[in-house]
Design a protein around this motif. Structure first.
Motif, short mmCIF file in Angstrom:
data_model
loop_
_atom_site.label_atom_id
_atom_site.label_comp_id
_atom_site.label_asym_id
_atom_site.label_seq_id
_atom_site.Cartn_x
_atom_site.Cartn_y
_atom_site.Cartn_z
N THR A 96 14.11 -27.01 171.09
CA THR A 96 14.44 -26.52 172.43
C THR A 96 15.25 -25.23 172.34
O THR A 96 15.00 -24.28 173.08
N GLU A 110 17.51 -25.39 180.07
CA GLU A 110 17.69 -25.74 178.67
C GLU A 110 18.69 -26.88 178.54
O GLU A 110 18.47 -27.84 177.80
N LEU A 132 7.34 -30.56 173.90
CA LEU A 132 8.33 -29.85 174.70
C LEU A 132 7.73 -28.64 175.40
O LEU A 132 8.44 -27.87 176.04
N ASP A 134 14.18 -36.56 164.52
CA ASP A 134 14.13 -35.99 165.85
C ASP A 134 14.49 -34.51 165.79
O ASP A 134 15.60 -34.16 165.45
N ARG A 171 13.77 -32.35 168.40
CA ARG A 171 13.66 -31.78 169.75
C ARG A 171 14.81 -30.84 170.12
O ARG A 171 14.56 -29.76 170.65
N PRO A 172 16.09 -31.24 169.85
CA PRO A 172 17.18 -30.34 170.26
C PRO A 172 17.06 -28.94 169.64
O PRO A 172 17.19 -27.94 170.35
N ASN A 189 16.71 -34.77 175.74
CA ASN A 189 16.53 -35.00 174.30
C ASN A 189 17.57 -36.00 173.80
O ASN A 189 17.27 -36.91 173.03
N GLN A 234 17.08 -30.06 179.48
CA GLN A 234 16.18 -30.53 178.42
C GLN A 234 16.99 -31.15 177.28
O GLN A 234 16.61 -32.18 176.73
N GLN A 235 18.11 -30.51 176.93
CA GLN A 235 18.92 -31.05 175.85
C GLN A 235 19.51 -32.41 176.22
O GLN A 235 19.62 -33.29 175.37
N GLN A 288 14.43 -21.35 173.62
CA GLN A 288 15.35 -20.65 174.52
C GLN A 288 15.74 -19.28 173.96
O GLN A 288 15.96 -18.34 174.69
#
Lengths: 396, 294
Positions: free
Chosen positions: A231, B3, A260, A225, A227-228, B10, B6-7, A235
């Motif tokens: 992301t 953000e 995402l 995973d 995704r974090p 996630n 979103q986290q 940002q």
């Protein structure tokens, strides 16, 4: 009891001494005695079974096609080439013994292969000992041509693939100048030297161009995973994500980034070159991604297209980088023998060393003083799941 | 702000996966106090069964899930009967080591039979993307599917254990095997049923894992299985709501650490939390200091 163990040790020691004496006696022998007529023998030592069998078999296929073409056109020095193919099963010891047998029993003039760094490093001392030039197609580790202990170039070892750093240099150049990205993030495999090395070089060169690396993160071998981290890249304003990793991670990273809503270009290296990338990531998600590679079968130059056509006719599939490198290596060996003017390993070695502007499918090739090729690197764009050649660049 | 949202998303979707796997882990532990380390591998076999059903037999997803459940249940029962049952009377260490052995056996057999390459799991359900705040926050159909399945599974499991006759028998066995046998409960059968239910859950989790990450691999159960074990311990092993809470806590912590701090520090941080919780509250977040489990 004690008596017997002493006897055993004595026996072992004497066996070892005899072995050493015999081994040393063989050293320095000039092999490759050639009787002047009959075919020129070239040893082909590849991984044809085992874990890395794909690499070895594809390289062999490319090389065999080239030998066929060369023989059909009259061979070298007016003689036919006889490739002698042996399987090293991807095992280091086996690669060593294959090399020994090819040289001592088959009297080969040049040793072609293997595909992986480990198997080449296992065969290299044998080639050096018997003074037979060895050409590898895809071993990218720096130690292959330079002995890490003495820092001396291995005289008899050559490779025709680029080593890792130039890929990152070209990648950084392409990202900054062609894609006009000023801020990039790097996402690399923290458990893999190839990936870490590329990440380091990319950072250095991208910053040298004047760009900024906004984030650089390493993932683990078992991570699924992403995704974090992705992301947080988005940002931090990354305009490009450099992912120098292997295909199964690349596929997931690309599809999770797109999911995402991160639609910035993504850039990678030759570890991306596998059909599974498309299956895992999805062809749509791969749009606006690029990677550096040895060559592209979509290159429109006549040289590449005639190779692709001949390969497809013989094997029924599109040739990838391994096949192209095998094909080039076979032609390079033939060219070196022709330039040497004699079927003599030492003369061939000297000719190989002097190779300059050799016209190959994987780009014009000149050897540097470390026996590594200086050549252009292809940058491939993924368009709807197809690899399309974007541009070619020389590292500088 | 977007953000952070979103986290959190996630983390929640990662947490649902951990929770889903942890449910099966924790139920088996609750009944026979055995950490079934082969749980991740039973999951892997289930995923491969679904994968072959979809690619070779060309079935639809429902049939593939059924086949995966059947394969995992059979494997789960076999493992229990062959490897764990003969050791039921020996020390718990013996069963634990056997469990690790079975796990390694299945992993390596998988590598031998299925090969070492990563295969793409077919995307049989289209993954819809829902965008919020001008696309700054994304939620996908798969994430919702996994979240809903996890909650549903937890409720079903809670219902089976607390409201059915089998569940009552399971609780009785968990309390005291000998006393349960004296009350006319067939302990062997109840333990087999426990393994069957746990394996069925593993199969469902495996199919969702395959869909979510697009891949199947013989070692795919290893890391998620380990993380799910951590989640189960965090929440209080043997407790069904504990697996749920532990899974989400783990997922959200991982997302926050790798999103705001560093990916490399994620695992050290997670295990630090685990150690701290075990020092302060050895029975886990929701654990009580009494013997009742399940």
């Amino acid at each position: 009891m004690k008596y017997w163990s002493r006897l055993l040790i004595l026996l072992l020691v004497s066996l070892l001494t005899v072995g050493l004496a015999v081994g040393c006696g063989g050293g320095g022998d000039q092999q490759g005695t050639d009787d002047g007529d009959g075919p020129i023998k070239i040893g082909v030592n590849y991984e044809l079974s085992g874990d890395t069998a794909t690499f070895g078999s594809l390289s062999r296929d490319g090389a065999m096609l080239a030998f066929e073409e060369i023989n059909a056109a009259g061979g070298v020095l007016g003689r036919q080439i006889e490739p002698i193919v042996r399987d090293n099963r991807g095992i280091l010891d086996e690669s060593m013994s294959v090399a020994t047998k090819l040289i001592t029993e088959e009297d080969i003039l040049v040793h072609l292969g293997a595909a992986t760094t480990g198997c080449v490093l296992a065969a290299a001392p044998i080639a050096t000992q018997y003074q037979i030039p060895l050409v590898t197609t895809s071993a990218t580790h720096p130690d292959v041509t330079v002995d890490p202990e003495t820092n001396e170039v291995r005289d008899y070892i050559f490779r025709i693939c680029f080593i890792d750093p130039p890929q990152a240099i070209v990648g950084a150049d392409f990202a900054f100048n062609d894609l006009e990205v000023k801020e990039a993030a790097i996402y690399f495999d923290n458990t893999n030297d190839y990936s870490k090395g590329l990440a380091k070089e990319f950072k250095e060169h991208f910053e040298a161009h004047g760009g900024t690396i906004v984030a650089s993160e390493g993932f683990g071998k078992d991570d699924e995973d992403f995704r974090p981290t992705l992301t947080s890249f988005s940002q931090k304003g990354a305009g490009l994500i450099y992912v120098p990793a292997y295909y199964q991670k690349v596929g997931k990273i690309v599809s999770q980034a797109r999911e995402l809503g991160i639609d910035v270009p993504m850039l990678g290296a030759d570890g991306w070159d596998a059909p599974e990338v498309v299956e895992i990531a999805g062809s749509e998600n791969l749009n606006n991604t690029f990677f550096t590679n040895h060559y592209s079968s979509s290159d429109e130059s006549e040289k590449v297209q005639s190779f692709v056509k001949a390969y497809k006719e013989k094997y029924g599939s599109e040739p990838g980088s391994f096949s192209a490198l095998g094909y080039d290596a076979a032609y390079l060996i033939a060219d070196a023998i022709e330039r040497a003017g004699a079927a003599d390993p030492e003369a061939i070695r000297e000719a190989l060393e002097k190779t300059a502007d050799f016209d190959a499918v994987t780009g014009k090739l000149t050897f540097d003083e470390k026996h590594n090729p200086i050549k252009e690197i292809a940058i491939i764009e993924m368009i709807d799941g197809k690899q399309i050649l974007k541009t070619k660049k020389a590292p500088n | 702000m977007t953000e952070f949202l979103q986290q959190v998303l996630n983390g929640v979707s990662l947490g649902s996966i951990y929770a889903l796997i942890a449910l099966g882990y924790t139920m088996v532990y609750g009944v026979i106090q055995l950490i079934n380390f082969a749980h991740g591998e039973i999951l892997m076999i289930g995923t491969f069964s679904a994968f072959f059903a979809l690619t070779v037999l060309d079935t639809n997803i429902a049939a593939a899930v059924l086949l995966a459940v059947a394969a995992s249940v059979i494997l789960g029962i076999l493992v229990e009967r062959i490897a764990y049952k003969p050791l039921r009377k020996s020390s718990r260490l013996a069963s634990l080591i056997t469990a690790i052995g079975i796990s390694l056996l299945l992993q390596n057999s998988g590598l031998l039979v299925f090969g070492t390459e990563f295969r793409a799991f077919p995307r049989v359900i289209p993954n819809v993307h829902y965008k919020f705040f001008d696309g700054a926050v994304t939620l996908t159909g798969y994430q919702i599917l996994i979240f809903v399945t996890t909650i549903l599974m937890m409720l079903i499991l809670q219902y089976i254990v607390m409201r059915t006759r089998v569940g009552k028998a399971m609780r009785a066995v968990s309390w005291d095997k000998d006393a349960a046998a004296l009350m006319g409960i067939n302990v062997d059968n109840i333990i087999t049923v426990t393994f069957a239910i746990g394996s069925a859950f593993a199969a469902v989790a495996g199919v969702l894992l395959g869909l979510y990450y697009n891949t199947v691999h013989p070692l795919m159960g290893l890391m998620p299985g380990l993380k799910a074990f951590v989640a189960a311990v965090l929440g209080g092993i043997g407790l069904i709501p504990g697996a749920f809470a532990g899974g989400f806590l783990l997922g959200i912590t991982e997302a926050m650490v790798s999103g705001y701090w560093s990916t490399e520090l994620r695992d050290p941080f997670v295990f630090l939390i685990l150690i701290l919780i075990l020092i302060i509250k050895p029975t886990g977040l929701l654990g009580k200091d009494e013997k009742e489990k399940v």
